[in-house]
Motif scaffolding. Structure first.
Motif, short mmCIF file in Angstrom:
data_model
loop_
_atom_site.label_atom_id
_atom_site.label_comp_id
_atom_site.label_asym_id
_atom_site.label_seq_id
_atom_site.Cartn_x
_atom_site.Cartn_y
_atom_site.Cartn_z
N PHE A 198 0.79 -1.22 0.00
CA PHE A 198 0.00 0.00 0.00
C PHE A 198 0.83 1.28 0.00
O PHE A 198 0.26 2.37 0.00
CB PHE A 198 -0.94 0.00 1.21
N LEU A 199 2.16 1.17 0.02
CA LEU A 199 2.97 2.38 -0.06
C LEU A 199 2.72 3.15 -1.36
O LEU A 199 2.86 4.36 -1.41
CB LEU A 199 4.45 2.04 0.07
N ARG A 200 2.35 2.42 -2.43
CA ARG A 200 2.09 3.11 -3.70
C ARG A 200 0.92 4.07 -3.59
O ARG A 200 0.81 4.99 -4.39
CB ARG A 200 1.83 2.08 -4.81
N HIS A 201 0.07 3.88 -2.59
CA HIS A 201 -1.11 4.73 -2.47
C HIS A 201 -0.80 6.11 -1.91
O HIS A 201 -1.69 6.96 -1.86
CB HIS A 201 -2.17 4.04 -1.61
N VAL A 202 0.43 6.36 -1.48
CA VAL A 202 0.79 7.69 -0.99
C VAL A 202 1.48 8.51 -2.06
O VAL A 202 1.77 9.68 -1.86
CB VAL A 202 1.69 7.61 0.26
N GLU A 203 1.76 7.91 -3.23
CA GLU A 203 2.55 8.59 -4.25
C GLU A 203 1.88 9.83 -4.81
O GLU A 203 2.52 10.80 -5.16
CB GLU A 203 2.88 7.62 -5.40
N ARG A 204 0.55 9.83 -4.93
CA ARG A 204 -0.16 10.94 -5.55
C ARG A 204 -0.58 12.01 -4.55
O ARG A 204 -1.13 13.03 -4.94
CB ARG A 204 -1.41 10.42 -6.27
N CYS A 205 -0.35 11.81 -3.27
CA CYS A 205 -0.81 12.74 -2.25
C CYS A 205 0.04 14.01 -2.22
O CYS A 205 1.24 13.99 -2.48
CB CYS A 205 -0.79 12.07 -0.88
N SER A 206 -0.62 15.11 -1.87
CA SER A 206 0.07 16.41 -1.80
C SER A 206 0.74 16.62 -0.45
O SER A 206 1.71 17.38 -0.34
CB SER A 206 -0.92 17.55 -2.06
N VAL A 207 0.25 15.99 0.60
CA VAL A 207 0.79 16.17 1.95
C VAL A 207 0.70 14.85 2.70
O VAL A 207 -0.26 14.09 2.56
CB VAL A 207 0.04 17.30 2.71
N LEU A 208 1.72 14.56 3.51
CA LEU A 208 1.74 13.36 4.34
C LEU A 208 1.52 13.76 5.79
O LEU A 208 2.16 14.69 6.30
CB LEU A 208 3.09 12.63 4.20
N VAL A 209 0.64 13.05 6.45
CA VAL A 209 0.33 13.32 7.85
C VAL A 209 0.79 12.14 8.69
O VAL A 209 0.28 11.02 8.53
CB VAL A 209 -1.18 13.56 8.04
N HIS A 210 1.77 12.37 9.55
CA HIS A 210 2.22 11.34 10.49
C HIS A 210 1.29 11.33 11.69
O HIS A 210 1.18 12.32 12.42
CB HIS A 210 3.66 11.63 10.96
N VAL A 211 0.60 10.23 11.87
CA VAL A 211 -0.28 10.06 13.03
C VAL A 211 0.50 9.28 14.08
O VAL A 211 0.82 8.09 13.88
CB VAL A 211 -1.58 9.34 12.64
N LEU A 212 0.81 9.94 15.20
CA LEU A 212 1.62 9.32 16.25
C LEU A 212 0.74 9.00 17.45
O LEU A 212 -0.07 9.83 17.89
CB LEU A 212 2.75 10.26 16.68
N ASP A 213 0.90 7.81 17.95
CA ASP A 213 0.12 7.32 19.09
C ASP A 213 0.81 7.75 20.37
O ASP A 213 1.91 7.26 20.69
CB ASP A 213 0.01 5.80 19.00
N THR A 214 0.19 8.65 21.12
CA THR A 214 0.79 9.12 22.38
C THR A 214 0.32 8.29 23.57
O THR A 214 0.67 8.59 24.71
CB THR A 214 0.44 10.59 22.63
N ALA A 215 -0.46 7.26 23.31
CA ALA A 215 -0.96 6.43 24.40
C ALA A 215 -0.62 4.97 24.15
O ALA A 215 -1.37 4.08 24.56
CB ALA A 215 -2.47 6.60 24.56
N VAL A 226 8.34 9.47 18.91
CA VAL A 226 9.45 10.00 18.11
C VAL A 226 10.13 8.87 17.34
O VAL A 226 10.46 9.00 16.16
CB VAL A 226 10.45 10.75 18.99
N SER A 227 10.33 7.73 17.99
CA SER A 227 10.95 6.59 17.30
C SER A 227 10.03 6.08 16.19
O SER A 227 10.51 5.71 15.10
CB SER A 227 11.22 5.46 18.30
N ASP A 228 8.72 6.06 16.45
CA ASP A 228 7.78 5.67 15.40
C ASP A 228 7.91 6.58 14.18
O ASP A 228 7.90 6.11 13.03
CB ASP A 228 6.35 5.72 15.93
N LEU A 229 8.03 7.88 14.44
CA LEU A 229 8.17 8.84 13.34
C LEU A 229 9.43 8.57 12.54
O LEU A 229 9.41 8.56 11.30
CB LEU A 229 8.19 10.26 13.90
N ASP A 230 10.54 8.34 13.24
CA ASP A 230 11.81 8.08 12.54
C ASP A 230 11.73 6.81 11.69
O ASP A 230 12.25 6.76 10.57
CB ASP A 230 12.95 7.97 13.56
N ILE A 231 11.10 5.78 12.23
CA ILE A 231 11.01 4.51 11.49
C ILE A 231 10.15 4.68 10.24
O ILE A 231 10.52 4.22 9.15
CB ILE A 231 10.44 3.42 12.41
N ILE A 232 9.01 5.34 10.36
CA ILE A 232 8.13 5.54 9.20
C ILE A 232 8.83 6.41 8.15
O ILE A 232 8.74 6.15 6.94
CB ILE A 232 6.80 6.16 9.63
N GLU A 233 9.54 7.45 8.59
CA GLU A 233 10.27 8.30 7.65
C GLU A 233 11.33 7.51 6.90
O GLU A 233 11.56 7.72 5.70
CB GLU A 233 10.91 9.48 8.39
#
Length: 479
Positions: free
Chosen positions: A230-247, A256-263
């Protein structure tokens, strides 16, 4: 249970052209009615069309073989065959068409966008259409051309303005359910979302689409988990939103580690470095979630991220987030170059372009002729009919194939192949060979069509033949 399929291999075959008809008009008291064979019908095309009501490629996963109908053969009394019916295949918006080697053939974006995946074969001409001043009564017709067949790959890349990415159970489905009218499946276990969910968001005067991409994990760009699917489904998007779980309840993870791994996974996938990023600290309705959000927000802002705090359950922070995304989407749309009106590009044929090539195939020791016209003419020829073979020879000669073979060094008796190696017609070449049956005489001539000689001319020819025979008798005696 609905299954989502976003990549399929499709085998398409266009319809074959119908054969032309060789017929002579028959009517009482009209023994020389002339040719009246009709043309064959055109084969149907296979066309892909973007349809907004289609969201998956599931139908083609279950039925990957699709074929258009053939054209009908011509008939006597100048009746042409019926054209084959075109096959229309609806595909989702954002479908990319590739060949087996991965080369992009078409990128179908926008309602009604079409791509002809297989061209139907043209119908063969009947003998009525082949008649001319020199060939008044052709005893043959042309065969229909086979339709194109192709193996193609369809890949769906979701057309959305905003993509929500993050770890499984980060709350992406919950966010899209409160930001839009989408109703994705929501549960408290990982990998709840197995398909991309699409929603429409209205923020002021801006309307944009938002996609919830299934959960990513380390190694997603190499095929681990669901990410590669499903990574191909982000190719056409204008903006990426990182949703981070704080709980998060996992002790070995933090936002922060989740963000680094996804990036890192997005970097490994490639092609997304120019997309703006926004960070959403989700689940702040939980006391520990709010405390953790307050701790990591300064660090994220130092990295240059625009940070928002939100809760899908308490519905807090959603208005600010939706309007911020609307602003970025509006800027991205304004920065895109305006699509120009379709222009017709005329590319005149080069003066020295003969439409075919002649090369010597050393491996098979034949002279190979390649070109659209010669190969099509070969497919249209009935080699069981000597007159049809003669007509083919006449066409090739007029095209210049015989002269090109001489220039290439071909000699009498050399092998000549017309067409690709796997499907070629091979024959021994004779530069002075007669076209068709013996009755045709020189190339392009048909003695049956010659006008009768006047009586005076027949007498002169008969007297000349008698005088020649008497002269031979005087010189050589009786045979």
């Amino acid at each position: 249970m609905t299954t989502f399929v976003d990549r399929v291999e499709l085998h398409v075959a266009a319809g074959n052209g119908g054969h032309g008809c060789a017929s002579v008009h028959r009517e009482k008291f009209k023994p020389l009615g002339g040719p009246d064979g009709g043309n064959g019908g055109r084969g149907g095309d296979v066309t892909l069309v973007v349809d907004q009501s289609v969201t998956t490629l599931l139908d083609y996963h279950h039925s990957p073989h699709r074929k258009a109908t053939n054209g009908q053969p011509g008939a006597g009394d100048n009746r042409s065959g019926k054209d084959g019916q075109d096959l229309i295949l609806p595909v989702p918006d954002g479908t990319v068409v590739l060949d087996k080697q991965g080369n992009v053939l078409a990128d179908l974006v926008g309602e009604g966008t079409t791509y002809v995946a297989g061209q139907g074969g043209r119908g063969g001409l009947g003998n009525a259409a082949l008649a001319s001043a020199r060939r008044k009564a052709p005893g043959f017709a042309l065969l229909g051309v086979p339709g194109e067949a192709a193996d193609i790959v369809l890949e769906l890349k979701t057309v959305a303005d905003v993509a929500l990415v993050g770890y499984p159970s980060a709350g992406k489905s919950s966010l899209i359910s409160v930001l839009s009218a989408a109703k994705p499946k929501i549960a408290d276990y990982p990998f709840t979302t197995l398909v991309p969910n699409l929603g429409v968001v209205t923020a002021g005067s801006t309307v944009y689409t938002i996609a919830d991409v299934p959960g990513l994990i380390p190694g997603a760009s190499q095929g681990k988990g669901l990410g590669l699917e499903f990574l191909r489904h982000v190719e056409r998007c204008s903006v990426l939103v990182h949703v981070l779980d704080t709980a998060t309840l996992e002790s070995d993870r933090d936002p922060v580690s989740d963000l680094d791994i996804i990036e890192e996974e997005l970097k490994q996938y490639g092609g997304l470095d120019d997309r703006p990023r926004i960070v959403v600290l989700n689940k702040i309705d939980i006391p520990d979630g709010q405390d953790l959000a307050d701790m990591i927000r300064p660090e994220l802002e130092e990295r240059g991220y625009q940070v928002f705090e939100a809760s899908a359950v308490a519905r807090t922070g959603l208005k600010e987030l939706s309007f911020a995304l609307a602003g970025i989407v509006a800027e991205a749309r304004a920065a895109k170059p305006k699509e120009e009106a379709t222009r017709i590009v005329i590319r005149p044929k080069a003066v020295d372009d003969t439409g075919f090539t002649v090369t010597f195939d050393e491996a098979n020791e034949v002279y190979r002729v390649r070109g659209e016209k010669p190969e099509r003419w070969i497919r249209q020829t009935d080699f069981n009919n000597d007159e049809a073979v003669g007509y083919l020879a006449d066409r090739l000669n007029r095209l210049g194939v015989e002269d090109a073979l001489m220039k290439a060094g071909a000699r009498s008796g050399d092998g000549v192949a017309i067409g690709p190696e796997e499907n070629a017609v091979v024959f021994d070449w004779e530069p002075t060979m007669m076209a068709g049956a013996e009755m045709l005489g020189r190339r392009g001539e048909d003695h049956r069509l010659e006008a009768p000689r006047p009586a005076a001319q027949r007498r002169r020819d008969r007297d000349a033949e008698r005088d020649e025979a008497e002269q031979e008798f005087k010189e050589f005696g009786p045979f």
